[in-house]
Motif scaffolding. Structure first.
Motif, PDB file in Angstrom:
ATOM      1  N   ALA A 108      -2.461 119.448 -30.169  1.00 11.15           N
ATOM      2  CA  ALA A 108      -1.590 118.641 -31.028  1.00 11.15           C
ATOM      3  C   ALA A 108      -1.251 119.393 -32.313  1.00 11.15           C
ATOM      4  CB  ALA A 108      -2.271 117.306 -31.348  1.00 11.15           C
ATOM      5  N   ARG A 109      -2.256 120.055 -32.909  1.00 11.22           N
ATOM      6  CA  ARG A 109      -1.988 120.840 -34.123  1.00 11.22           C
ATOM      7  C   ARG A 109      -1.047 121.995 -33.837  1.00 11.22           C
ATOM      8  NH1 ARG A 109      -7.515 119.634 -34.901  1.00 11.22           N
ATOM      9  NH2 ARG A 109      -8.168 121.589 -33.932  1.00 11.22           N
ATOM     10  N   GLN A 110      -1.240 122.651 -32.689  1.00 10.87           N
ATOM     11  CA  GLN A 110      -0.361 123.757 -32.333  1.00 10.87           C
ATOM     12  C   GLN A 110       1.061 123.269 -32.096  1.00 10.87           C
ATOM     13  OE1 GLN A 110      -2.468 125.304 -28.937  1.00 10.87           O
ATOM     14  NE2 GLN A 110      -3.721 126.698 -30.158  1.00 10.87           N
ATOM     15  N   ASP A 111       1.200 122.141 -31.424  1.00 15.20           N
ATOM     16  CA  ASP A 111       2.532 121.579 -31.160  1.00 15.20           C
ATOM     17  C   ASP A 111       3.220 121.187 -32.455  1.00 15.20           C
ATOM     18  OD1 ASP A 111       2.097 121.942 -28.478  1.00 15.20           O
ATOM     19  OD2 ASP A 111       1.620 119.853 -28.039  1.00 15.20           O
ATOM     20  N   LEU A 112       2.443 120.582 -33.371  1.00 14.42           N
ATOM     21  CA  LEU A 112       3.025 120.200 -34.659  1.00 14.42           C
ATOM     22  C   LEU A 112       3.470 121.436 -35.426  1.00 14.42           C
ATOM     23  CD1 LEU A 112       3.663 118.123 -36.860  1.00 14.42           C
ATOM     24  CD2 LEU A 112       1.283 118.321 -37.637  1.00 14.42           C
ATOM     25  N   GLY A 113       2.627 122.487 -35.425  1.00 12.40           N
ATOM     26  CA  GLY A 113       2.998 123.715 -36.110  1.00 12.40           C
ATOM     27  C   GLY A 113       4.238 124.343 -35.525  1.00 12.40           C
ATOM     28  N   ALA A 114       4.343 124.356 -34.188  1.00 15.03           N
ATOM     29  CA  ALA A 114       5.522 124.933 -33.533  1.00 15.03           C
ATOM     30  C   ALA A 114       6.777 124.122 -33.867  1.00 15.03           C
ATOM     31  CB  ALA A 114       5.306 124.972 -32.021  1.00 15.03           C
ATOM     32  N   GLY A 118       9.996 125.609 -36.098  1.00 20.61           N
ATOM     33  CA  GLY A 118      11.376 125.577 -35.630  1.00 20.61           C
ATOM     34  C   GLY A 118      12.281 124.818 -36.570  1.00 20.61           C
ATOM     35  N   LEU A 119      11.776 123.694 -37.096  1.00 18.26           N
ATOM     36  CA  LEU A 119      12.575 122.899 -38.031  1.00 18.26           C
ATOM     37  C   LEU A 119      12.849 123.678 -39.310  1.00 18.26           C
ATOM     38  CD1 LEU A 119      13.868 120.144 -38.625  1.00 18.26           C
ATOM     39  CD2 LEU A 119      11.648 119.399 -39.545  1.00 18.26           C
ATOM     40  N   ILE A 120      11.843 124.395 -39.797  1.00 21.36           N
ATOM     41  CA  ILE A 120      12.002 125.187 -41.022  1.00 21.36           C
ATOM     42  C   ILE A 120      13.016 126.301 -40.818  1.00 21.36           C
ATOM     43  CG2 ILE A 120      10.810 126.852 -42.508  1.00 21.36           C
ATOM     44  CD1 ILE A 120       8.294 125.039 -42.169  1.00 21.36           C
ATOM     45  N   GLU A 121      12.966 126.960 -39.670  1.00 21.89           N
ATOM     46  CA  GLU A 121      13.930 128.019 -39.388  1.00 21.89           C
ATOM     47  C   GLU A 121      15.349 127.464 -39.325  1.00 21.89           C
ATOM     48  OE1 GLU A 121      15.519 131.680 -38.810  1.00 21.89           O
ATOM     49  OE2 GLU A 121      13.489 131.135 -39.453  1.00 21.89           O
ATOM     50  N   THR A 122      15.491 126.287 -38.739  1.00 25.31           N
ATOM     51  CA  THR A 122      16.804 125.643 -38.694  1.00 25.31           C
ATOM     52  C   THR A 122      17.317 125.350 -40.102  1.00 25.31           C
ATOM     53  OG1 THR A 122      16.353 124.649 -36.536  1.00 25.31           O
ATOM     54  CG2 THR A 122      18.081 123.630 -37.869  1.00 25.31           C
TER      55      THR A 122
END
Length: 319
Positions: A108-114, A118-122
């Motif tokens: 869950a932590r890894q999924d949240l980080g991913a 992605g959102l930050i890059e966008t």
């Protein structure tokens, strides 16, 4: 490791799992190798990095027990281990001879980080309104991701719990609810009393005392980790008269719902505004007839207190 340990047993090519990658766990693994164990060695811990690569032991330096340059862990030997870092050991299955890991939480932590990466890059490529776009030019991706996680957990879950705890408390005290709906000026003291009576954060675990402290005849030595029970302090009968009574008319209500001192909650002003607006609007638009389950089911989290669900009966809605 006992001095008379059977070295022949240690040389067997089996598998040993060391739970905890602290200094003690590391020394245990090194001793196993020194005693001749040649099998598979697995190190499990919730730290994200190996002990050798951790930052200096800042607590020891802070307390004046060591110079910062002298706090790095000495590398005695390569223990040739399989490191499982950033994941906590959940339980021990003795029959299966396996350590169960909190894999679900780790994923869950890894999924949240991913997702946040992605959102930050966008937001970097296509800036728009919002805090991520505003912070992106001045922060590294890693720092911005950590900040986003902090805002999501500290700025969302605690506020959700505060709103839910307030709703639950009002439905348990219908006389106060009637006053609240008729007296707008009651909103602020009512919310402050809920933060004392049912705080969303029950205690903090990351405090270290910088001097010997005497509490109830017991001395807590300098440098000891201390858990501060904020919820218990909020019901201290030496500080609050009738501490177990919910009383929005309480005077001098200096609670610890947002902690205190240099660690006072940075988001407290925003949280107060959210609580003020959300609770008032909720009870303006929704007419409740009562709780369907009391106590409601709570989240399995000792630090952050709040119901998982709040089943209620609703009589009607107002636009």
């Amino acid at each position: 490791m006992p001095a008379d340990a059977d070295t022949e047993v240690l040389r067997r090519t089996g598998r040993i799992v060391v739970v905890g990658v602290s200094l003690a766990g590391l020394r245990a693994a090194e001793t196993l190798r020194e005693k001749g164990f040649t099998g598979s060695l697995t190190m499990i811990g919730d730290e994200p990095y190996e002990p050798y690569d951790r930052p200096p032991l800042s607590k020891q330096a802070l307390l004046g027990r060591a110079r910062p340059e002298d706090t790095a862990l000495p590398r005695r030997r390569d223990i040739d281990a399989d490191w499982r870092l950033g994941v906590a050991a959940e339980s021990l299955d003795r029959d299966a001879r396996q350590v169960r890991l909190a894999e679900k939480g780790q994923r869950a932590r890894q999924d949240l980080g991913a997702y946040l990466a992605g959102l930050i890059e966008t937001k970097r490529r296509h800036p728009g309104p919002g805090i991520l776009s505003t912070l992106a030019p001045d922060m590294t991706p890693a720092d911005l991701e950590a900040t986003a996680v902090l805002l999501l957990v500290a700025g969302h879950e605690t506020t959700v719990n505060a709103i839910t705890n307030t709703t639950l408390t009002l439905l348990r005290h219908p006389d106060v609810l009637q006053r609240f709906q008729k007296e707008p000026d009651l909103t602020v003291p009512l919310n402050e009393e809920v933060l004392r009576y049912e705080p969303p954060v029950q205690f903090v675990t990351w405090t270290t005392d910088l001097a010997d402290i005497d509490v109830a005849g017991t001395t807590i030595p300098k440098g000891s980790p201390v858990w501060l029970m904020l919820a218990a302090a909020n019901r201290d009968p030496r500080r609050f008269e009738g501490p177990d009574r919910f009383d929005p008319d309480r005077k001098d209500n200096e609670h610890l719902g947002f902690y205190t001192g240099i660690h006072y909650c940075f988001g407290a002003p925003l949280a107060r505004i959210e609580l003020h607006l959300a609770v008032a609007e909720l009870f303006r638009r929704v007419t409740f007839s009562g709780l369907l389950e009391d106590p409601p089911p709570y989240r399995t989290n000792a630090v952050l207190r709040g119901p998982r669900h709040l089943p209620v009966a609703i009589e009607g809605l107002t636009a």
